[in-house]
Design an enzyme around this catalytic site. Structure first.
Site, PDB file in Angstrom:
ATOM      1  N   LYS A  13      22.131  29.286  48.856  1.00 48.04           N
ATOM      2  CA  LYS A  13      22.752  29.134  47.528  1.00 48.04           C
ATOM      3  C   LYS A  13      23.738  27.964  47.486  1.00 48.04           C
ATOM      4  O   LYS A  13      23.735  27.181  46.545  1.00 48.04           O
ATOM      5  CB  LYS A  13      23.441  30.464  47.171  1.00 48.04           C
ATOM      6  CG  LYS A  13      24.073  30.548  45.829  1.00 48.04           C
ATOM      7  CD  LYS A  13      24.312  32.002  45.435  1.00 48.04           C
ATOM      8  CE  LYS A  13      25.329  32.715  46.311  1.00 48.04           C
ATOM      9  NZ  LYS A  13      26.739  32.357  46.065  1.00 48.04           N
ATOM     10  N   ARG A  88      27.948  39.629  39.653  1.00 44.70           N
ATOM     11  CA  ARG A  88      27.355  40.331  40.788  1.00 44.70           C
ATOM     12  C   ARG A  88      27.176  41.813  40.525  1.00 44.70           C
ATOM     13  O   ARG A  88      26.658  42.522  41.383  1.00 44.70           O
ATOM     14  CB  ARG A  88      28.281  40.186  41.980  1.00 44.70           C
ATOM     15  CG  ARG A  88      27.788  39.154  43.012  1.00 44.70           C
ATOM     16  CD  ARG A  88      28.881  39.034  44.022  1.00 44.70           C
ATOM     17  NE  ARG A  88      28.553  38.588  45.309  1.00 44.70           N
ATOM     18  CZ  ARG A  88      28.852  37.378  45.775  1.00 44.70           C
ATOM     19  NH1 ARG A  88      29.334  36.464  44.986  1.00 44.70           N
ATOM     20  NH2 ARG A  88      28.626  37.085  47.025  1.00 44.70           N
ATOM     21  N   ARG A 128      24.903  29.706  60.232  1.00 40.00           N
ATOM     22  CA  ARG A 128      26.098  29.345  59.465  1.00 40.00           C
ATOM     23  C   ARG A 128      27.361  29.838  60.175  1.00 40.00           C
ATOM     24  O   ARG A 128      28.367  29.135  60.222  1.00 40.00           O
ATOM     25  CB  ARG A 128      26.024  29.947  58.057  1.00 40.00           C
ATOM     26  CG  ARG A 128      27.183  29.516  57.176  1.00 40.00           C
ATOM     27  CD  ARG A 128      26.928  29.826  55.737  1.00 40.00           C
ATOM     28  NE  ARG A 128      27.310  31.179  55.402  1.00 40.00           N
ATOM     29  CZ  ARG A 128      27.114  31.749  54.205  1.00 40.00           C
ATOM     30  NH1 ARG A 128      26.490  31.079  53.253  1.00 40.00           N
ATOM     31  NH2 ARG A 128      27.502  32.972  53.966  1.00 40.00           N
ATOM     32  N   ARG A 134      32.666  31.066  59.204  1.00 42.84           N
ATOM     33  CA  ARG A 134      33.202  31.829  58.071  1.00 42.84           C
ATOM     34  C   ARG A 134      33.521  33.246  58.532  1.00 42.84           C
ATOM     35  O   ARG A 134      32.694  33.894  59.177  1.00 42.84           O
ATOM     36  CB  ARG A 134      32.146  31.890  56.944  1.00 42.84           C
ATOM     37  CG  ARG A 134      32.557  31.065  55.746  1.00 42.84           C
ATOM     38  CD  ARG A 134      31.517  31.110  54.670  1.00 42.84           C
ATOM     39  NE  ARG A 134      31.436  32.392  53.989  1.00 42.84           N
ATOM     40  CZ  ARG A 134      30.909  32.550  52.790  1.00 42.84           C
ATOM     41  NH1 ARG A 134      30.449  31.492  52.130  1.00 42.84           N
ATOM     42  NH2 ARG A 134      30.822  33.718  52.230  1.00 42.84           N
ATOM     43  N   ARG A 145      27.204  43.016  53.291  1.00 50.20           N
ATOM     44  CA  ARG A 145      27.003  42.165  52.108  1.00 50.20           C
ATOM     45  C   ARG A 145      25.565  42.259  51.608  1.00 50.20           C
ATOM     46  O   ARG A 145      25.306  42.200  50.413  1.00 50.20           O
ATOM     47  CB  ARG A 145      27.402  40.720  52.420  1.00 50.20           C
ATOM     48  CG  ARG A 145      28.925  40.571  52.456  1.00 50.20           C
ATOM     49  CD  ARG A 145      29.362  39.302  53.121  1.00 50.20           C
ATOM     50  NE  ARG A 145      28.964  38.113  52.428  1.00 50.20           N
ATOM     51  CZ  ARG A 145      28.702  36.957  53.028  1.00 50.20           C
ATOM     52  NH1 ARG A 145      28.799  36.849  54.324  1.00 50.20           N
ATOM     53  NH2 ARG A 145      28.371  35.923  52.318  1.00 50.20           N
TER      54      ARG A 145
HETATM   55  P1  AMP Z   1      30.381  34.225  48.082  1.00 45.43           P
HETATM   56  O1  AMP Z   1      31.038  32.993  48.596  1.00 45.43           O
HETATM   57  O2  AMP Z   1      29.857  34.093  46.671  1.00 45.43           O
HETATM   58  O3  AMP Z   1      29.334  34.767  49.021  1.00 45.43           O
HETATM   59  O4  AMP Z   1      31.522  35.358  47.983  1.00 45.43           O
HETATM   60  C1  AMP Z   1      32.255  35.774  49.126  1.00 45.43           C
HETATM   61  C2  AMP Z   1      32.901  37.134  48.875  1.00 45.43           C
HETATM   62  O5  AMP Z   1      33.804  37.054  47.758  1.00 45.43           O
HETATM   63  C3  AMP Z   1      31.949  38.278  48.508  1.00 45.43           C
HETATM   64  O6  AMP Z   1      31.366  38.889  49.644  1.00 45.43           O
HETATM   65  C4  AMP Z   1      32.879  39.227  47.749  1.00 45.43           C
HETATM   66  O7  AMP Z   1      33.724  39.938  48.636  1.00 45.43           O
HETATM   67  C5  AMP Z   1      33.756  38.249  46.971  1.00 45.43           C
HETATM   68  N1  AMP Z   1      33.152  37.906  45.652  1.00 45.43           N
HETATM   69  C6  AMP Z   1      32.670  36.692  45.255  1.00 45.43           C
HETATM   70  N2  AMP Z   1      32.197  36.735  44.018  1.00 45.43           N
HETATM   71  C7  AMP Z   1      32.361  38.020  43.588  1.00 45.43           C
HETATM   72  C8  AMP Z   1      32.039  38.708  42.384  1.00 45.43           C
HETATM   73  N3  AMP Z   1      31.422  38.091  41.360  1.00 45.43           N
HETATM   74  N4  AMP Z   1      32.364  40.033  42.310  1.00 45.43           N
HETATM   75  C9  AMP Z   1      32.997  40.668  43.322  1.00 45.43           C
HETATM   76  N5  AMP Z   1      33.307  40.087  44.493  1.00 45.43           N
HETATM   77  C10 AMP Z   1      33.000  38.764  44.638  1.00 45.43           C
END
Ligand code: AMP
Length: 195
Positions: A13, A88, A128, A134, A145
């Site tokens: 992504k 999400r 990654r 990360r 996740r």
């Molecule tokens: P990402 O970088 O989009 O994979 O997001 C990393 C983490 O941030 C996720 O595993 C969630 O803990 C939190 N997070 C990001 N976007 C959302 C969202 N739209 N709703 C809830 N938690 C989020």
């Protein structure tokens, strides 16, 4: 144009988002990046969000919706944006539609889903974790996740499918190959909606 990019962790992504931004010329709205930034600066929101992120859980909807609402109100989002990692959950998707309507903006044009096999997702996440370190890429968190994606985010795909806005894209192959598929779809939707 408003594009939503939804896909499981490790689906590529981030890479595809960077390329898509160049094509669309709209702001990038990544809730994950916004949350990581608030954790880094140690804000109140960051303190609260940090533990959810570390455990691979979703941050509560009301927090995310407030964050996105504020960002959407900014002028640069008037012509559209690329929503990355949001919505999400179905309540987030409903709140997004409601907010766009309240602001008198266009609705979501297309929701893109990148499809990648489980074996490939795990391979990419391990890679990654090795390259970027990360904190939420540890084995336990990754499994969590993925579960969260299946349980809470897959219904969002259905939400957009019912609205005729979901486009599933084969996310296997090189980044160039995947982007070519995305580009074809975005151009199709862009011309259909006059953007
Ligand atoms: P990402 O970088 O989009 O994979 O997001 C990393 C983490 O941030 C996720 O595993 C969630 O803990 C939190 N997070 C990001 N976007 C959302 C969202 N739209 N709703 C809830 N938690 C989020």
């Amino acid at each position: 144009m408003i594009v939503v990019l939804l896909s499981p962790p490790g689906s590529g992504k981030g890479t595809q988002c960077r390329r898509l931004l160049g094509l669309l010329g709209v702001p990038h709205l990544s809730t994950g990046a916004m949350l990581r930034e608030s954790v880094r600066t140690g804000s109140e929101m960051g303190k609260m969000a940090g533990s959810f992120i570390q455990q691979g859980k979703l941050v509560p909807d009301d927090v995310i919706v407030t964050l996105v609402k504020q960002r959407l109100q900014e002028r640069d989002c008037e012509a559209g944006c690329l929503l990355d990692g949001f919505p999400r959950t179905v309540p987030q998707a409903v709140a997004l539609d409601r907010e766009l309507k309240a602001l008198g903006r266009r609705q979501v044009d297309v929701a893109l889903e990148l499809r990648v096999t489980l074996e490939e997702l795990i391979r990419r996440l391990v890679e990654r974790a090795r390259q970027e370190g990360r904190q939420d890429d540890s084995a336990d968190t990754v499994v969590r996740r993925m579960e969260v994606y299946d349980l809470q985010t897959k219904p969002v795909l259905e939400y957009y499918r019912e609205q005729g806005k979901l486009v599933s894209i084969d996310g296997m192959g090189s980044a160039d190959e995947v982007f070519a598929r995305i580009e074809t779809q975005v151009r199709k939707y862009g011309s259909a909606t006059g953007n």
